[in-house]
Motif scaffolding. Structure first.
Motif, PDB file in Angstrom:
ATOM      1  N   THR A  75       0.815  -1.213   0.000  1.00  0.00           N
ATOM      2  CA  THR A  75       0.000   0.000   0.000  1.00  0.00           C
ATOM      3  C   THR A  75       0.853   1.270   0.000  1.00  0.00           C
ATOM      4  N   ASP A  76       2.165   1.096   0.089  1.00  0.00           N
ATOM      5  CA  ASP A  76       3.113   2.215   0.162  1.00  0.00           C
ATOM      6  C   ASP A  76       2.697   3.200   1.244  1.00  0.00           C
ATOM      7  N   THR A  77       2.413   2.650   2.426  1.00  0.00           N
ATOM      8  CA  THR A  77       1.937   3.425   3.558  1.00  0.00           C
ATOM      9  C   THR A  77       2.715   3.041   4.808  1.00  0.00           C
ATOM     10  N   LEU A  78       3.209   4.023   5.521  1.00  0.00           N
ATOM     11  CA  LEU A  78       3.873   3.790   6.799  1.00  0.00           C
ATOM     12  C   LEU A  78       2.858   4.066   7.897  1.00  0.00           C
ATOM     13  N   SER A  79       2.339   2.998   8.510  1.00  0.00           N
ATOM     14  CA  SER A  79       1.275   3.161   9.497  1.00  0.00           C
ATOM     15  C   SER A  79       1.223   1.958  10.432  1.00  0.00           C
ATOM     16  N   ASN A 106       7.425  -1.370  16.433  1.00  0.00           N
ATOM     17  CA  ASN A 106       8.205  -0.328  15.772  1.00  0.00           C
ATOM     18  C   ASN A 106       8.114  -0.565  14.275  1.00  0.00           C
ATOM     19  N   ILE A 107       7.896   0.507  13.518  1.00  0.00           N
ATOM     20  CA  ILE A 107       7.870   0.412  12.065  1.00  0.00           C
ATOM     21  C   ILE A 107       8.815   1.455  11.493  1.00  0.00           C
ATOM     22  N   SER A 108       9.298   1.189  10.285  1.00  0.00           N
ATOM     23  CA  SER A 108      10.121   2.179   9.588  1.00  0.00           C
ATOM     24  C   SER A 108       9.960   1.983   8.094  1.00  0.00           C
ATOM     25  N   GLY A 109      10.282   3.019   7.367  1.00  0.00           N
ATOM     26  CA  GLY A 109      10.260   2.961   5.911  1.00  0.00           C
ATOM     27  C   GLY A 109      11.374   3.831   5.359  1.00  0.00           C
ATOM     28  N   GLY A 110      11.982   3.376   4.273  1.00  0.00           N
ATOM     29  CA  GLY A 110      13.001   4.177   3.611  1.00  0.00           C
ATOM     30  C   GLY A 110      14.427   3.860   3.992  1.00  0.00           C
ATOM     31  N   TYR A 111      14.635   2.973   4.949  1.00  0.00           N
ATOM     32  CA  TYR A 111      15.998   2.602   5.333  1.00  0.00           C
ATOM     33  C   TYR A 111      16.426   1.359   4.554  1.00  0.00           C
ATOM     34  N   SER A 112      17.699   1.314   4.184  1.00  0.00           N
ATOM     35  CA  SER A 112      18.170   0.188   3.367  1.00  0.00           C
ATOM     36  C   SER A 112      18.828  -0.908   4.188  1.00  0.00           C
ATOM     37  N   SER A 113      18.932  -0.740   5.504  1.00  0.00           N
ATOM     38  CA  SER A 113      19.573  -1.777   6.315  1.00  0.00           C
ATOM     39  C   SER A 113      18.971  -1.815   7.711  1.00  0.00           C
TER      40      SER A 113
END
Length: 156
Positions: A75-79, A106-113
Motif C-alpha cells: 500500500t506504500d503506507t507507513l502506518s 516499531n515500524i520504519s520505511g526508507g531505510y536500506s539496512s
C-alpha cells in the motif's frame, strides 16, 4: 480480490524467506532476501547496554511483523494500522500467538539496512521505549522492500 490474494501470497513468501534466511541457507532462491539475523544481536546489545535482559525471537511474531511489512509495502503506507484496520495486537493474535497483554510495535520505511532502522529507532523516544520495554520477552521482525516492522510481546 486480486489485491487480497497478492497480499496473502506476499506474506506467505516473506514468512518463508525470514525462516530460510535464519537457517543460513545460501541458495540462489533467497539471495535477494535481506539478511535479518543481525537485528536480534543489535536489539539485545542495545538492551544489555541499558541493563536489560535479552529477548528471544519468535516465529509467530515474525509472521505478524512480516505480514504488516508486506501490507505497508503493497500500500506504500507507513502506518501502525494494517489490513482491515488491524493493530499490532490483533495481528499478533491472528498468528496464534498467546498474547499476554504487554507489547509494542516499531515500524520504519526508507531505510536500506537493519543498522539504519535500529539507529533511527534508538534516536526516537517512543521507539526507544519499545526497544527497552521491561514487560516483553520476545520479538519478531519482518522486512518488505524498505519497510521494516519489529513487534514485541510477552506470551501467556
Amino acid at each position: 480480490m486480486k489485491a487480497a490474494l497478492a497480499a496473502i501470497l506476499t506474506c506467505a513468501a516473506l514468512t518463508a524467506c525470514v525462516t530460510t534466511s535464519q537457517t543460513g541457507s545460501s541458495s540462489a532462491s533467497n539471495a535477494a532476501i535481506p539478511d535479518t539475523s543481525s537485528i536480534g544481536q543489535s536489539l539485545n546489545a542495545y538492551r544489555a547496554s541499558n541493563g536489560l535482559g535479552a529477548l528471544t525471537r519468535n516465529a509467530a511474531l515474525d509472521r505478524a511483523a512480516a505480514g504488516h511489512a508486506a501490507y505497508m509495502a503493497q500500500t506504500d503506507t507507513l502506518s501502525h494500522t494494517g489490513s482491515g484496520g488491524s493493530n499490532f495486537s490483533r495481528r499478533i493474535r491472528d498468528t496464534g500467538y498467546c498474547f499476554g497483554g504487554h507489547g509494542a510495535e516499531n515500524i520504519s520505511g526508507g531505510y536500506s539496512s537493519e543498522a539504519q532502522a535500529m539507529q533511527a529507532w534508538t534516536n526516537s523516544p517512543g521507539h526507544q521505549r519499545n526497544l527497552l520495554n521491561r514487560n516483553v520477552t520476545q520479538y519478531g521482525y519482518g522486512v518488505s522492500g524498505s519497510y521494516r516492522v519489529m513487534v514485541f510481546a510477552n506470551g501467556c
